[in-house]
Motif scaffolding. Structure first.
Motif, PDB file in Angstrom:
ATOM      1  N   ALA A 226      23.234  32.909  35.799  1.00  0.00           N
ATOM      2  CA  ALA A 226      23.750  34.173  35.071  1.00  0.00           C
ATOM      3  C   ALA A 226      24.972  34.676  35.623  1.00  0.00           C
ATOM      4  CB  ALA A 226      22.552  35.448  35.322  1.00  0.00           C
ATOM      5  N   GLY A 227      25.828  34.817  34.545  1.00  0.00           N
ATOM      6  CA  GLY A 227      27.101  35.849  35.131  1.00  0.00           C
ATOM      7  C   GLY A 227      28.248  35.191  35.650  1.00  0.00           C
TER       8      GLY A 227
ATOM      9  N   ARG B  71      30.917  35.049  33.012  1.00  0.00           N
ATOM     10  CA  ARG B  71      31.648  36.302  32.844  1.00  0.00           C
ATOM     11  C   ARG B  71      32.410  37.063  34.105  1.00  0.00           C
ATOM     12  NH1 ARG B  71      30.708  41.347  29.854  1.00  0.00           N
ATOM     13  NH2 ARG B  71      32.759  42.238  30.742  1.00  0.00           N
ATOM     14  N   ALA B  72      31.994  36.441  35.300  1.00  0.00           N
ATOM     15  CA  ALA B  72      32.677  37.044  36.342  1.00  0.00           C
ATOM     16  C   ALA B  72      34.046  36.244  36.662  1.00  0.00           C
ATOM     17  CB  ALA B  72      31.820  36.560  37.799  1.00  0.00           C
TER      18      ALA B  72
ATOM     19  N   ASN C 166      36.181  38.100  34.437  1.00  0.00           N
ATOM     20  CA  ASN C 166      36.615  39.401  34.967  1.00  0.00           C
ATOM     21  C   ASN C 166      37.548  39.255  35.835  1.00  0.00           C
ATOM     22  OD1 ASN C 166      34.972  40.878  33.545  1.00  0.00           O
ATOM     23  ND2 ASN C 166      33.330  41.010  35.026  1.00  0.00           N
TER      24      ASN C 166
ATOM     25  N   ASP D  83      27.711  47.266  38.353  1.00  0.00           N
ATOM     26  CA  ASP D  83      27.254  46.727  37.213  1.00  0.00           C
ATOM     27  C   ASP D  83      27.508  45.233  37.243  1.00  0.00           C
ATOM     28  OD1 ASP D  83      26.880  45.832  34.444  1.00  0.00           O
ATOM     29  OD2 ASP D  83      28.322  47.331  33.533  1.00  0.00           O
ATOM     30  N   ARG D  84      26.449  44.330  36.860  1.00  0.00           N
ATOM     31  CA  ARG D  84      26.463  42.895  37.028  1.00  0.00           C
ATOM     32  C   ARG D  84      27.390  42.318  35.955  1.00  0.00           C
ATOM     33  NH1 ARG D  84      22.871  40.092  39.760  1.00  0.00           N
ATOM     34  NH2 ARG D  84      22.992  38.375  38.408  1.00  0.00           N
ATOM     35  N   GLY D  85      27.739  43.009  34.815  1.00  0.00           N
ATOM     36  CA  GLY D  85      28.720  42.412  33.918  1.00  0.00           C
ATOM     37  C   GLY D  85      30.131  42.757  34.212  1.00  0.00           C
ATOM     38  N   MET D  86      30.333  43.464  35.478  1.00  0.00           N
ATOM     39  CA  MET D  86      31.909  43.776  35.814  1.00  0.00           C
ATOM     40  C   MET D  86      31.950  42.921  37.053  1.00  0.00           C
ATOM     41  SD  MET D  86      33.065  45.330  33.377  1.00  0.00           S
ATOM     42  CE  MET D  86      34.518  45.871  34.175  1.00  0.00           C
ATOM     43  N   ARG D  87      31.128  42.324  37.531  1.00  0.00           N
ATOM     44  CA  ARG D  87      31.477  41.650  38.856  1.00  0.00           C
ATOM     45  C   ARG D  87      32.636  40.686  38.789  1.00  0.00           C
ATOM     46  NH1 ARG D  87      26.332  38.596  40.887  1.00  0.00           N
ATOM     47  NH2 ARG D  87      26.887  37.792  38.649  1.00  0.00           N
TER      48      ARG D  87
ATOM     49  N   ASP E 248      32.852  50.752  37.785  1.00  0.00           N
ATOM     50  CA  ASP E 248      32.581  49.645  36.892  1.00  0.00           C
ATOM     51  C   ASP E 248      33.285  49.681  35.576  1.00  0.00           C
ATOM     52  OD1 ASP E 248      30.162  48.977  38.351  1.00  0.00           O
ATOM     53  OD2 ASP E 248      29.053  50.744  37.383  1.00  0.00           O
TER      54      ASP E 248
ATOM     55  N   TYR F 233      37.392  47.980  35.023  1.00  0.00           N
ATOM     56  CA  TYR F 233      38.575  47.201  35.357  1.00  0.00           C
ATOM     57  C   TYR F 233      39.427  48.128  36.371  1.00  0.00           C
ATOM     58  CZ  TYR F 233      36.840  43.388  32.356  1.00  0.00           C
ATOM     59  OH  TYR F 233      36.308  42.375  32.056  1.00  0.00           O
TER      60      TYR F 233
END
Lengths: 271, 371
Positions: A57-58, A61-62, A65, A214-218, A131, A133
Motif C-alpha cells: 500500500a502506498g 503514492r509516497a 509525494n 493522512d496516509r495518502g500524503m506520506r 496534510d 504539500y
C-alpha cells in the motif's frame, strides 16, 4: 608516499560504497536466501522484491509525494536564496550586513527545536495546512535558505565588477544582471545548492512524521519506515524500496555535477 | 555624434578620499582624447563618471550638450571597453556582441547585420561561435571592442584596454584603435598609464596627477612644453633628467649652479626675479644632451659614463654627475666606454626650469618643438 592518497581514497570508497552494493544485491535476492546467507551474491537475481514493493500500500503514492514536495521545496529555496544572495553580494542597502547575519543565524537553530511550534502553526487554529504539500514545502524551503544564501552569496561576490558594469552599459538593470549574467556564472554554486538541498529534503523524516498524518500524503521516508513496522522487517523488500528511493538523488547528482566543473568563469576577465 | 563636457566635476569617496578634484574638461565631437597618469590619479574614476558607473559628488557631466548626471549608463549612448575585457564567459562571441542590442530591442536582422559588420572590421568573423575561454587575449580584446562598436554609440570610452596584452600585440591593437577612430569618426576617450599610448593615440592628451589635470594639449606640444615637473617626468621614456641647483646672476647672463658645475643659461630663457631665491631644478631630455670634449666652460655638465644600454638603433648612456645620474640618448655607433669623461652639452633651446618645491615651471620661454 605516493601510494598513500590512493590507498586512503580506496578505503573511503569501500566504506561508503559497500552498503550501497550490498543493498543493490540484497534487493535482488529472496527473503529466505537473504536470511540464510546475508552476504552472498545474488546468484539467481529475482525481481520479486520490487514487485512486492509496488504491490504494497502506498509506496508509489509516497514516491510521487516526495518528488512533488522535494522539487517544489528545492525550486523555492534555490530561487529565493539566489535572489537574496545576489542582493547581499551586489547591492548596497542599509542594514545589509545585519540582515545577512540574521539569515545565517537560521543555521544555528536545530530544525527539530521548532517541531512543536510548527505543528501548532500548521494545525487547525493556525494556518491549517496539515496534510497538504504546503505544510512540508514551506518548512523545507525555509530551513534550506541559510546555507543556500551563504553559498550563493560567495559565488555572486566572485563575479568580476567589470562584468556587472558591462551588463549595465548593455542595458541591464539589477534583475537583468542577475538573470543574464550572475545566475549563469553561478551555475557551479547553484548545482551545489541543488544537490545539497535535494539530499536533505528527500531524506527528511521528522517534519513529515509530525505534519502529515493522512496516509495518502506520506513522503518516502515515512513509507520506508513502515516496511519495518508492518511486516516485521522484510529485508529484501526494504532494500528494493531503498534502491528505488536512491534513484532520483542519483539523477539529480549526475545532472548537476556536470555543472559543478570548475573553470566556468575562465575567459571572463584576463587570465 | 557628440562631445563630452565635464563642469567642475568632483568625486569624493565615503571616508573623505578625493579621487577627482574639481575638474573641468571639454572634449569636442569626434575628438580622440587620452587621459594619462599614474595609477590612482583618478583617470579611471573620471571615465566611470562619464559612463554613469560612478556618481559625481559634485559638478555636471554633459554628453552632446545634454546633462546626464541622473541618466542611467545604458541611456547615455556610450560604450565602454574594459581593461579586463569583461566579456560574458557563458556566451558565444556572437551572443556577446548581440547581447546589448537585444537588451535594447534592436530587431534581430539589424542586430545580425551590425554584429557581422563589426566582426568583419575586427577580423573575428571566424570566431563568432566560440566561447571566450577558447580565445587568446588579443581576440578577447577584439570582442570587447566589437561589443562597443555594434552599439554605434556617440562616445567610446576605453579603460586601459591594452594593458593586459603582450608588447607586440599592444603595438598592433594600438594601430587598430587609431584606425578605428579614423573609420568611425566618433568621440573617443581613452584612459591609460602608458605614456607611449598617450603620445601615439591621442589628438590631445590630458596628463593627470592626484585627481587633477596637470596639463592638456596636443601630445608633442605637451612633450615639448611641460607645464610642470610632473608632466615633464611622466611623458618620455627614459624620462627627462632633473638637476637640482640654484640660479645666480652674473653681469651678462643667468647662471645655473648645479652640484659641481655652473651652466650659463641661454639668453632667450627669461626667469622672474623670485626664482633667484629658490632651489630649482633644471630639466633636459635625454635626446637633447650630446657629449662634446671641446665644449667651452659654462656650457656643459661634466660627468663620467656609468653604463651603456645599447638598444640597437640607439644607445642610452648613463652618466654620473656627482650624485646625480643623467641619461643621454645617442646614436648607436658613438662609443662611450664606462668611466670615460663626458662633457654633456644640452641643446640651449630645449632646457626647462622648475621650482624644486612645487614643481611648477619657472622659465617663460617656450621650447622649440621636437625636430
Amino acid at each position: 608516499m605516493r601510494w598513500l592518497r590512493p590507498a586512503i581514497l580506496a578505503a573511503l570508497l569501500a566504506v561508503t560504497g559497500y552498503p550501497l552494493v550490498w543493498m543493490t544485491f540484497s534487493a535482488l535476492r529472496t527473503e529466505g536466501d537473504l536470511r540464510a546467507q546475508p552476504f552472498a551474491l545474488p546468484m539467481r537475481p529475482s525481481w520479486e522484491n520490487y514487485r512486492a514493493v509496488f504491490a504494497g500500500a502506498g509506496f508509489g503514492r509516497a514516491y510521487v509525494n516526495s518528488l512533488l514536495v522535494a522539487c517544489a521545496a528545492v525550486a523555492v529555496s534555490t530561487g529565493a536564496a539566489a535572489a537574496a544572495a545576489f542582493a547581499f553580494a551586489r547591492m548596497r542597502f542599509r542594514g545589509r550586513e545585519a540582515l545577512f547575519l540574521l539569515f545565517l543565524a537560521g543555521m544555528i537553530i536545530p530544525p527539530h527545536v521548532t517541531l512543536i511550534s510548527l505543528n501548532r502553526l500548521m494545525g487547525p487554529g493556525g494556518l491549517d495546512l496539515k496534510d497538504t504539500y504546503l505544510a512540508l514545502i514551506g518548512p523545507y524551503a525555509g530551513f534550506a535558505l541559510p546555507m543556500s544564501v551563504l553559498i550563493l552569496r560567495t559565488a555572486f561576490e566572485e563575479m568580476p565588477r567589470d562584468l556587472e558594469d558591462a551588463a549595465r552599459l548593455d542595458g541591464c538593470g539589477a534583475f537583468g544582471i542577475f538573470w543574464h549574467v550572475a545566475l549563469p556564472l553561478a551555475r557551479p554554486a547553484l548545482a551545489t545548492v541543488v544537490i545539497f538541498n535535494a539530499l536533505t529534503i528527500w531524506n527528511e523524516f521528522a517534519f513529515a512524521l509530525t505534519l502529515v498524518s493522512d496516509r495518502g500524503m506520506r513522503t518516502l521516508p515515512l513509507a520506508l519506515w513502515e516496511f519495518k513496522g508492518e511486516r516485521g522487517m522484510m529485508l529484501g523488500q526494504t532494500c528494493a524500496a531503498l534502491c528505488l528511493a536512491v534513484l532520483p538523488l542519483l539523477a539529480v547528482y549526475f545532472a548537476a555535477q556536470r555543472q559543478m566543473i570548475r573553470g566556468l568563469t575562465a575567459g571572463a576577465v584576463k587570465g | 555624434m557628440a562631445g563630452v563636457s565635464l563642469a567642475k566635476v568632483r568625486k569624493t569617496y565615503p571616508g573623505g578620499a578625493a579621487a577627482v578634484h574639481e575638474m573641468s574638461l571639454e572634449i569636442a565631437d569626434r575628438e580622440f582624447v587620452v587621459l594619462v597618469g599614474p595609477s590612482g590619479c583618478g583617470k579611471t574614476t573620471l571615465l566611470r563618471m562619464i559612463a554613469g558607473l560612478e556618481t559625481p559628488t559634485a559638478g555636471e557631466v554633459l554628453i552632446g550638450g545634454r546633462p546626464v548626471n541622473g541618466v542611467a549608463p545604458k541611456d547615455r549612448d556610450i560604450a565602454m571597453v574594459f581593461q579586463n575585457y569583461a566579456i560574458y564567459p557563458h556566451m558565444t562571441v556572437y551572443d556577446n556582441l548581440a547581447f546589448g542590442l537585444r537588451r535594447r530591442g534592436v530587431p534581430p536582422e539589424e542586430a545580425d547585420r551590425r554584429v557581422r559588420e563589426a566582426a568583419g572590421i575586427l577580423g573575428i568573423d571566424a570566431l563568432l561561435d566560440r566561447r571566450p575561454r577558447a580565445l587568446s587575449g588579443g581576440q578577447r580584446q577584439r570582442v570587447a571592442v566589437g561589443r562597443a562598436i555594434v552599439r554605434e554609440p556617440k562616445v567610446f570610452l576605453f579603460d586601459e584596454p591594452l594593458s593586459n596584452l603582450d608588447a607586440r600585440l599592444r603595438v598592433e591593437m594600438r594601430k587598430e584603435i587609431k584606425l578605428l577612430h579614423r573609420r568611425l569618426q566618433t568621440t573617443m576617450l581613452y584612459v591609460t598609464h602608458d605614456q607611449v599610448e598617450a603620445m601615439t593615440l591621442g589628438e590631445r592628451v590630458c596628463v593627470m596627477n592626484a585627481g587633477r589635470i596637470e596639463q592638456s594639449g596636443a601630445p608633442l606640444e605637451v612633450y615639448d612644453n611641460p607645464a610642470t615637473r610632473f608632466v615633464a617626468a611622466f611623458l618620455g621614456s627614459p624620462p627627462m633628467n632633473f638637476l637640482p641647483g640654484r640660479l645666480r646672476r652674473s653681469e651678462t647672463r643667468t647662471l645655473f649652479e648645479g652640484r659641481g658645475f655652473v651652466l650659463a643659461l641661454p639668453e632667450g630663457m627669461t626667469v622672474g626675479a623670485e626664482a633667484f631665491d629658490l632651489p630649482v631644478e633644471l630639466g633636459v631630455r635625454p635626446e637633447d644632451l650630446a657629449d662634446d670634449p671641446q665644449a667651452a666652460p659654462q656650457t656643459f655638465i661634466p660627468g663620467a659614463v656609468e653604463l651603456v644600454e645599447a638598444l640597437g638603433n640607439e644607445q642610452l648612456v648613463h652618466v654620473l654627475c656627482g650624485e646625480a645620474r643623467i641619461i643621454s640618448r645617442r646614436e648607436a655607433h658613438l662609443r662611450a666606454p664606462p668611466g670615460a669623461a663626458q662633457r654633456l652639452v644640452p641643446r640651449p633651446d630645449r632646457l626647462c626650469l622648475f621650482r624644486a618645491d612645487s614643481g611648477s615651471r619657472l622659465d617663460a620661454r617656450r621650447r622649440t618643438p621636437t625636430p
